[in-house]
Write an enzyme that holds these catalytic residues in place. Sequence first.
Site, PDB file in Angstrom:
ATOM      1  N   HIS A  90      54.609  52.818  32.356  1.00  0.00           N
ATOM      2  CA  HIS A  90      55.315  52.875  31.073  1.00  0.00           C
ATOM      3  C   HIS A  90      55.409  51.497  30.408  1.00  0.00           C
ATOM      4  O   HIS A  90      55.805  51.397  29.260  1.00  0.00           O
ATOM      5  CB  HIS A  90      56.684  53.556  31.203  1.00  0.00           C
ATOM      6  CG  HIS A  90      57.781  52.733  31.802  1.00  0.00           C
ATOM      7  ND1 HIS A  90      58.194  52.873  33.100  1.00  0.00           N
ATOM      8  CD2 HIS A  90      58.566  51.775  31.275  1.00  0.00           C
ATOM      9  CE1 HIS A  90      59.192  52.036  33.337  1.00  0.00           C
ATOM     10  NE2 HIS A  90      59.435  51.351  32.246  1.00  0.00           N
ATOM     11  N   ASP A 120      54.003  56.379  37.764  1.00  0.00           N
ATOM     12  CA  ASP A 120      54.434  55.295  36.879  1.00  0.00           C
ATOM     13  C   ASP A 120      53.935  53.918  37.361  1.00  0.00           C
ATOM     14  O   ASP A 120      54.674  52.941  37.377  1.00  0.00           O
ATOM     15  CB  ASP A 120      55.967  55.298  36.712  1.00  0.00           C
ATOM     16  CG  ASP A 120      56.418  54.483  35.498  1.00  0.00           C
ATOM     17  OD1 ASP A 120      55.554  54.051  34.710  1.00  0.00           O
ATOM     18  OD2 ASP A 120      57.632  54.263  35.362  1.00  0.00           O
ATOM     19  N   SER A 208      61.303  46.453  34.469  1.00  0.00           N
ATOM     20  CA  SER A 208      60.300  47.474  34.809  1.00  0.00           C
ATOM     21  C   SER A 208      58.992  46.842  35.246  1.00  0.00           C
ATOM     22  O   SER A 208      58.438  46.011  34.532  1.00  0.00           O
ATOM     23  CB  SER A 208      60.026  48.369  33.610  1.00  0.00           C
ATOM     24  OG  SER A 208      61.088  49.257  33.434  1.00  0.00           O
TER      25      SER A 208
END
Lengths: 464, 458
Positions: A90, A120, A208
Amino acid sequence: MAMRWCRSQRVAFLALLGVVLGLVPASQAGDAANLELQKMIFAARDRVLPALVNISPVVRDFSSGKKEKSSVTGSGVAFREGGYVVTNYHVAGEAEEIVCTLWNKERVRAELVGGDPMTDIAVLRLDFSDYKGEKPPISEFGDSDKLQTGQIVMALGSPFALSRSLSFGVVSTTGRYLAETFRLPTGERSGIFNTWIQTDAAINPGNSGGPLVDLSGQIVGINSRAFMLANNLGFSIPSNVVKKVVDEIIRNGRVERSWIGVAVQPLQELEDFFDAEQGGVLVSNVENESPAAMAGIQAGDLLLQVDDATVSARFYEEIPLFYDHIAGVPVGTELTVVFQRSGEVRTTQLTTVQFGRPMGNHYEVDRWGFTVRGITKQMALEHRLDSMQGVLIAGVQGGGSAEVAGLSANDVLHTVDGREIQNLEDFKTLYEGLDDDSKEPIMLKIKRRDSSRWVLLKFGGQKG
Amino acid sequence: MNMTFGRITAGCFVVLALMGAVVQAGTRDIYERSGSSVVSVSYFVETSFMREVREVEGRDLGILVTQDRIMMNGAVVGVSSTGSRPHGFRVHFDGGAIIGAKMIGIDEFANIAFLELETPAPANIKPLSFDERARPRVGDEVHVLGLLPPNLDPMVHIGTGKVIAAVEKPKPFLITDLFLDDALGGPVFNSSGKAIGVLAEMGGAGPSFASGFGGAEAGIYALIVSSQTLNALIADPPRHGESRRAWLGITLQALTADMAQYWGLEERSGIIVNSVVPMSPAERAGLQEGDLVLSMNGAPVPVNQDEHVPIFVDQVGSSGAGTVIEFGISRDGQRMQVPITLAAAPKSRADAEKYRSPEFEMTVRELVFSDYRAFDLDPEFQGVLISKVGEGGWSGVGGLRPGDIIRRVGEESVETPGDIEELLGKAVSEQSKKLVFFVQRFGRTQFITVQPNWNGQS
């Protein structure tokens, strides 16, 4: 205010840790333990920090009916010689351009090697061709299966773009099952094939893709998610999942998975109802025309064995293991499935098919004021479409001719001026073959739920 | 020139002075003569607040139209957001009398509801009658009786406004600037004191009527439902369960002038068939997706924008089941006439058969036609829909949710709410410890375990 509270709590926590670690009840012993812990943290930090990468990709968004670019920030870590960096899908999985900032504040470009939205994970490769400085070292993956609840971990990354930040905490739990409701910003459901490490090391947007490391300085997870408005509920993808996925991405650019078309649920309270004395995996749903349906498997069947492997899922946490087991066999494998129905044990054969890409490519239909997306099998299942025929409307520009004519996101486009559209390639060929300057109206036939609808696009003459 | 002008002015003056006198007398007159036929109706209704279903008390305006019937606006006493109807009606009359009442039905076209009183209204209160001869025109002054807050006595007020428009399409309606608040469903009078209709919301006249009309959306303007419509309903009020709406069985969109031109048609209006419902009159007659319906019994279909689709829907709907309509259609450029015998509309959600289990804190209802469309179910699909679940009840704790379709309980297939009643009744009498529901949620199936706790039952 909140910041200060967190900080003082952290100090209190360290003090508490000192007391727990200390064997002699004296404040010096606490101090000594603290000092020891501090040394370990420094050592672990030194092993990972130079491999840490701040990632600033330019990402595309098609949801407004046109292609819009924006710059975002994420984190990553170099894990293999040759400039390979792991991050989240992402963050960079659909990036157009990627600029990375290394630990020494130097900037280098990177290219996307590939990604896997279902876990992911994405892999980048740093481009050192114009870079004269010191190359980053690589960090090692640890064994996430050995992680324990309470084990000290650190999260490194760029929370809110504040690069080279380190936060500290413990593993709050291993093997956290996060239901299938999580959706990436790119639209895919992620996380049905793995469980997660939960940590209270602060994870904020921008973290992230950054590493979660243990006190030995090994990567035990890739930080991916956090519950917003909660206090330090962060989630990392276990390193053992990451290792498998990055290897496959480097080999093939993507992760290939097998699919048989069953959904399963935990047995738990249903054990006696299904006479599940030997355990098993309870089938809750079978998709029409899937390999499982064609092999005669039904909801309520209890899968006992897939080829030589005994399968069982009593709790939610065991479900990703089953899905991953099926996904992991090569596509096209013939599997022998032993299952139990109404107390009777039966055997059937089925051949796995491709799980396929969760979602199709985007395409901007700029002259007509909307964006479309190719329809994959997984999208057809999710949107309950009868087939994969057509293209999905991803977004419609406000005030554009398509919106005025009544087109909406999630409509499925089937024909353009009476010509059938099979898939995205088909549509692109047709669209790009049309005259750019034509002001002739265009008739679209779409499907919305189970009804067709006709949408007439008109293009601005003098009447506007 | 000047002379003529002067004479006209003088003439107008005389007329205005006369009218002024009539209006003044009329307002007081209307209030005194008809005020008591306006009643306050209280009732209980379910509402859902953040997934929690609660019962709240409502109070709205009603009109005594016969000695034992009350007429109300259908929107205020229609099906609530939880899919259930209001109940426990009590009618409060001027002078303090309170009489219980039952709703007998709502007319789907005019959106007018009727209640039946348990005992006749006090003899001194006269039912209101509506005058069909008075034909109000744009600019005429009109009055409406509305309801004051419950703490005030007497409870009726009067407002004055004007007819500001007389609309022809999609339906003939008068629009007024009368203040709607507290007067929804209130009787409207002309300046000579005749009741000419009732006040309704602009949106209450049918789907998407008057959408895009700013004043209507802001609630500034209101409609007047005509005396003709009301008198027909008062004479023969609608009853629940017997839909008068006739049914064709298609979904549709408007054929705009541009689309008609695109397809090379001479006509500039009509409807496009978007889908044909299996087993419907339309399917039996051979209507197909993509057919263009251009005429009905030889007359053109006057629909050229989606906002006017209700014209067609109401024309068909009000034709009555069993009526044969000859549709003129164009299919792939071929013209044909298709006679279709309309059927009665399928049962609505509100009229679906229901069952509530107090022990399991769960309400189920039969699947009706619109559910098959909404959930994309095959015609032969069988099951029962959960309409309500108490979150802390056994069913809620077990994981059942509103919207789940129950297909089996244990080994038993479920087809009607009666099946659920029987199966849960058996579970109650046997004090079963565990029930396994096989349900469908968002198109996918799963098993859900419900574990009653008979000891903890209060």
